[in-house]
Design a protein around this motif. Sequence first.
Motif, PDB file in Angstrom:
ATOM      1  N   GLN A 283      11.716  -3.520  14.017  1.00 24.14           N
ATOM      2  CA  GLN A 283      12.745  -2.607  13.507  1.00 24.14           C
ATOM      3  C   GLN A 283      13.031  -2.867  12.027  1.00 24.14           C
ATOM      4  N   ALA A 284      13.142  -4.141  11.656  1.00 25.26           N
ATOM      5  CA  ALA A 284      13.385  -4.480  10.257  1.00 25.26           C
ATOM      6  C   ALA A 284      12.214  -4.068   9.376  1.00 25.26           C
ATOM      7  N   TYR A 285      11.005  -4.286   9.877  1.00 29.83           N
ATOM      8  CA  TYR A 285       9.794  -3.911   9.134  1.00 29.83           C
ATOM      9  C   TYR A 285       9.754  -2.401   8.898  1.00 29.83           C
ATOM     10  N   MET A 286       9.988  -1.622   9.947  1.00 25.79           N
ATOM     11  CA  MET A 286       9.935  -0.175   9.824  1.00 25.79           C
ATOM     12  C   MET A 286      11.057   0.355   8.929  1.00 25.79           C
ATOM     13  N   LYS A 287      12.230  -0.297   8.957  1.00 21.05           N
ATOM     14  CA  LYS A 287      13.314   0.105   8.060  1.00 21.05           C
ATOM     15  C   LYS A 287      12.889  -0.074   6.609  1.00 21.05           C
ATOM     16  N   GLY A 288      12.262  -1.204   6.310  1.00 21.95           N
ATOM     17  CA  GLY A 288      11.791  -1.433   4.955  1.00 21.95           C
ATOM     18  C   GLY A 288      10.673  -0.480   4.569  1.00 21.95           C
ATOM     19  N   PHE A 289       9.782  -0.206   5.498  1.00 21.15           N
ATOM     20  CA  PHE A 289       8.661   0.703   5.228  1.00 21.15           C
ATOM     21  C   PHE A 289       9.174   2.116   4.926  1.00 21.15           C
ATOM     22  N   LEU A 290      10.097   2.602   5.756  1.00 25.99           N
ATOM     23  CA  LEU A 290      10.636   3.948   5.561  1.00 25.99           C
ATOM     24  C   LEU A 290      11.473   4.032   4.278  1.00 25.99           C
ATOM     25  N   ASP A 291      12.220   2.982   3.956  1.00 26.17           N
ATOM     26  CA  ASP A 291      12.973   2.981   2.692  1.00 26.17           C
ATOM     27  C   ASP A 291      12.038   3.092   1.509  1.00 26.17           C
ATOM     28  N   SER A 292      10.915   2.398   1.576  1.00 30.85           N
ATOM     29  CA  SER A 292       9.944   2.462   0.483  1.00 30.85           C
ATOM     30  C   SER A 292       9.340   3.848   0.350  1.00 30.85           C
ATOM     31  N   LEU A 293       9.063   4.483   1.503  1.00 30.43           N
ATOM     32  CA  LEU A 293       8.526   5.846   1.465  1.00 30.43           C
ATOM     33  C   LEU A 293       9.520   6.829   0.858  1.00 30.43           C
ATOM     34  N   GLU A 294      10.798   6.675   1.194  1.00 24.03           N
ATOM     35  CA  GLU A 294      11.819   7.573   0.655  1.00 24.03           C
ATOM     36  C   GLU A 294      11.935   7.426  -0.876  1.00 24.03           C
ATOM     37  N   GLU A 295      11.777   6.215  -1.364  1.00 20.15           N
ATOM     38  CA  GLU A 295      11.838   6.013  -2.795  1.00 20.15           C
ATOM     39  C   GLU A 295      10.646   6.623  -3.520  1.00 20.15           C
ATOM     40  N   ARG A 296       9.523   6.730  -2.802  1.00 22.31           N
ATOM     41  CA  ARG A 296       8.317   7.283  -3.434  1.00 22.31           C
ATOM     42  C   ARG A 296       8.315   8.812  -3.430  1.00 22.31           C
ATOM     43  N   THR A 297       9.120   9.438  -2.548  1.00 24.20           N
ATOM     44  CA  THR A 297       9.128  10.908  -2.456  1.00 24.20           C
ATOM     45  C   THR A 297      10.230  11.519  -3.332  1.00 24.20           C
TER      46      THR A 297
END
Length: 297
Positions: A283-297
Amino acid sequence: MNQQRKNHREYLIGLYQTRSIIALIAGVGVFCCTLLAVFWGIRVYAAEEGSLFQYFTVLSNLMAAVGAAFMIPYAAEGIREKRFLVPRWIVLFQFSGAVCVAITLLSTLLIIIPTQGLAEGLTGMNFWLHLVSPVMTVVLFQCVETGIAISKREMLVSLIPYWAYMILYFIMVYLVSPENGGWEDIYLTKEYLNPALIMGMMFLIGLFMALVLRLVQNRRAEGSWRRIARLWTADLDSVELKIEAFGLGRYMGGIQGREAVIPVDIFEMMCERYDVTLQELIQAYMKGFLDSLEERT
């Protein structure tokens, strides 16, 4: 502390990328070398009686080539995704191929050359399939770091192709015989030694090579996980571990595409060492992954 964690993540991703590159080179090298040698042999020896595919040398090298080919797509994906993960069945298939070609190499040195001469053992196609390709397969298999240990049961299963060929050879040569459509005694087992003695010797050679390669593989797998385990100190608590997983997710989200590849094997190792659950880390990993994707879009 943050810089140290960043260095840990970069080291971890760099380790997997290096594994992917080595795996790709190994897979392409073994596949091309073996196929070229076999096709060259088919062309050169096409006029002779019998089939090259009666030889364990040819079959074992082809098996090693197929195993190498199986690994190539995963290695290429690992370079792209910065995450090298090979299915266990491919590692076991490659291990079986490595054991079989190692038997070919040892049999050449201990049986073929002493009984039939150096020219028969290491000239023409035999130079490549008795020496070069087996050595390359075994060495490169050990260079590809998968972190997967092999059990005793899996080791014995890996010997099934070898034992199957021994049984087939005995049936075709001794029970059927060439006069009734069987095989010629291409390995001259009737000429130099008692057949029962040769069968026992070959059984022990196969078991010995499997034991040696399993020992080396398992020690390397253990060393691989120890190097990864050193990235985390012994006093980390569950909050710090989730922060580490979150940061790894952000890091991977910044260098990968939109498809998340979760390092479950690493998280499972963390769960064994610390008081944290696999679900919390994912869950923590996916939260970080999705946050990074949002910053890139």
